[in-house]
Design a protein around this motif. Structure first.
Motif, PDB file in Angstrom:
ATOM      1  N   ASN A 163      58.539 -27.848 -12.793  1.00 31.16           N
ATOM      2  CA  ASN A 163      57.682 -26.870 -13.457  1.00 31.16           C
ATOM      3  C   ASN A 163      58.485 -25.665 -13.953  1.00 31.16           C
ATOM      4  O   ASN A 163      57.982 -24.550 -14.021  1.00 31.16           O
ATOM      5  N   TYR A 164      59.733 -25.908 -14.311  1.00 35.33           N
ATOM      6  CA  TYR A 164      60.674 -24.891 -14.798  1.00 35.33           C
ATOM      7  C   TYR A 164      60.676 -24.930 -16.321  1.00 35.33           C
ATOM      8  O   TYR A 164      60.980 -25.958 -16.924  1.00 35.33           O
ATOM      9  N   LEU A 178      59.881 -28.457  -2.147  1.00 37.03           N
ATOM     10  CA  LEU A 178      59.659 -27.201  -2.869  1.00 37.03           C
ATOM     11  C   LEU A 178      60.612 -27.102  -4.061  1.00 37.03           C
ATOM     12  O   LEU A 178      60.199 -26.756  -5.169  1.00 37.03           O
ATOM     13  N   ARG A 207      53.015 -17.459 -13.220  1.00 36.32           N
ATOM     14  CA  ARG A 207      54.392 -17.618 -13.679  1.00 36.32           C
ATOM     15  C   ARG A 207      55.297 -16.779 -12.789  1.00 36.32           C
ATOM     16  O   ARG A 207      55.104 -15.569 -12.653  1.00 36.32           O
ATOM     17  N   VAL A 208      56.283 -17.440 -12.217  1.00 35.86           N
ATOM     18  CA  VAL A 208      57.276 -16.754 -11.404  1.00 35.86           C
ATOM     19  C   VAL A 208      58.565 -16.757 -12.224  1.00 35.86           C
ATOM     20  O   VAL A 208      59.230 -17.784 -12.352  1.00 35.86           O
ATOM     21  N   PHE A 213      59.123 -20.417 -13.333  1.00 32.47           N
ATOM     22  CA  PHE A 213      58.565 -21.532 -12.577  1.00 32.47           C
ATOM     23  C   PHE A 213      57.059 -21.324 -12.603  1.00 32.47           C
ATOM     24  O   PHE A 213      56.571 -20.265 -12.206  1.00 32.47           O
ATOM     25  N   GLN A 214      56.332 -22.307 -13.119  1.00 32.83           N
ATOM     26  CA  GLN A 214      54.875 -22.215 -13.160  1.00 32.83           C
ATOM     27  C   GLN A 214      54.343 -22.653 -11.809  1.00 32.83           C
ATOM     28  O   GLN A 214      54.303 -23.834 -11.488  1.00 32.83           O
ATOM     29  N   ASN A 215      53.968 -21.686 -10.987  1.00 34.53           N
ATOM     30  CA  ASN A 215      53.487 -21.931  -9.632  1.00 34.53           C
ATOM     31  C   ASN A 215      51.967 -21.864  -9.642  1.00 34.53           C
ATOM     32  O   ASN A 215      51.384 -20.805  -9.453  1.00 34.53           O
ATOM     33  N   ILE A 257      59.579 -26.825  -8.005  1.00 34.89           N
ATOM     34  CA  ILE A 257      60.075 -25.764  -8.893  1.00 34.89           C
ATOM     35  C   ILE A 257      60.733 -26.389 -10.119  1.00 34.89           C
ATOM     36  O   ILE A 257      60.461 -25.998 -11.256  1.00 34.89           O
ATOM     37  N   VAL A 297      49.247 -28.180 -11.491  1.00 34.36           N
ATOM     38  CA  VAL A 297      49.562 -26.869 -12.057  1.00 34.36           C
ATOM     39  C   VAL A 297      48.685 -26.614 -13.283  1.00 34.36           C
ATOM     40  O   VAL A 297      48.124 -25.527 -13.445  1.00 34.36           O
TER      41      VAL A 297
END
Length: 183
Positions: free
Chosen positions: A63-64, A56, A80-81, A74-76, A60, A5
């Motif tokens: 990376n939350y 998955l 950023r989601v 959530f850094q996807n 998540i 990431v």
């Protein structure tokens, strides 16, 4: 944050943020919210599809994080989601020995125990505010009876402002809600 990431962030630093597509319910479950679900209404009234893929979910959860405005995401990779929260950024799990951890598995120590008008139990910790998982309320009740935690009454609607988190980054982004920034 995963190394892959971090590498993606360095390679593509200007990817637009994503709002409304991911939700976290009061039991620590993640939901994918496509366009159709979002058109049906706000989270949690329109939850979307329950994520069930363990890898998955683990990705998540590793990376939350939150931004300076108290919006959890959530850094996807480079994107950023932002996460729609049903109740709080964390859902606490309690072991039989009263050890507390987040829905992501991170240990935490409660500093405050809060009980809202609906009977929901929250803990404040150095990680932030979280709701006690419904399956663990019995264990929490035993700890309260032993005076390990002493609940203070609170109005649920005051919690985001008091603890500096945003329940709906999508609404905040769209200007539909005056959500507080973290202090």
């Amino acid at each position: 944050m995963d190394d892959i990431v971090k590498q993606a962030l360095a390679k593509w630093p200007n990817v637009p943020d994503c709002y409304g597509w991911l939700g976290l319910d009061a039991r620590g479950n993640w939901y994918m919210r496509d366009d159709r679900t979002q058109a049906m209404g706000a989270f949690p009234a329109a939850k979307g599809s329950l994520l069930q893929h363990d890898k998955l979910i683990d990705f998540i959860q590793r990376n939350y994080e939150h931004d300076d405005a108290g919006q959890w995401f959530f850094q996807n990779g480079p994107q950023r989601v932002y996460v729609e929260l049903e109740a709080a950024p964390w859902v606490w799990r309690i072991d039989d020995d009263f050890a507390v951890s987040t829905h992501t598995g991170v240990p935490a120590t409660p500093t405050d125990c809060l009980l809202d008008e609906a009977g929901k139990l929250y803990f404040a910790t150095t990680l932030g505010l979280g709701l006690v998982h419904t399956q663990d309320v019995g264990i929490a009740a035993a700890a309260i009876e032993q005076s390990r935690w002493v609940p203070q009454t609170v109005e649920a609607g005051t919690l985001p402002n008091r603890f500096g988190h945003v329940l709906s980054p999508a609404a905040r982004q769209a200007g539909r809600a005056n959500m507080p920034a973290a202090s």
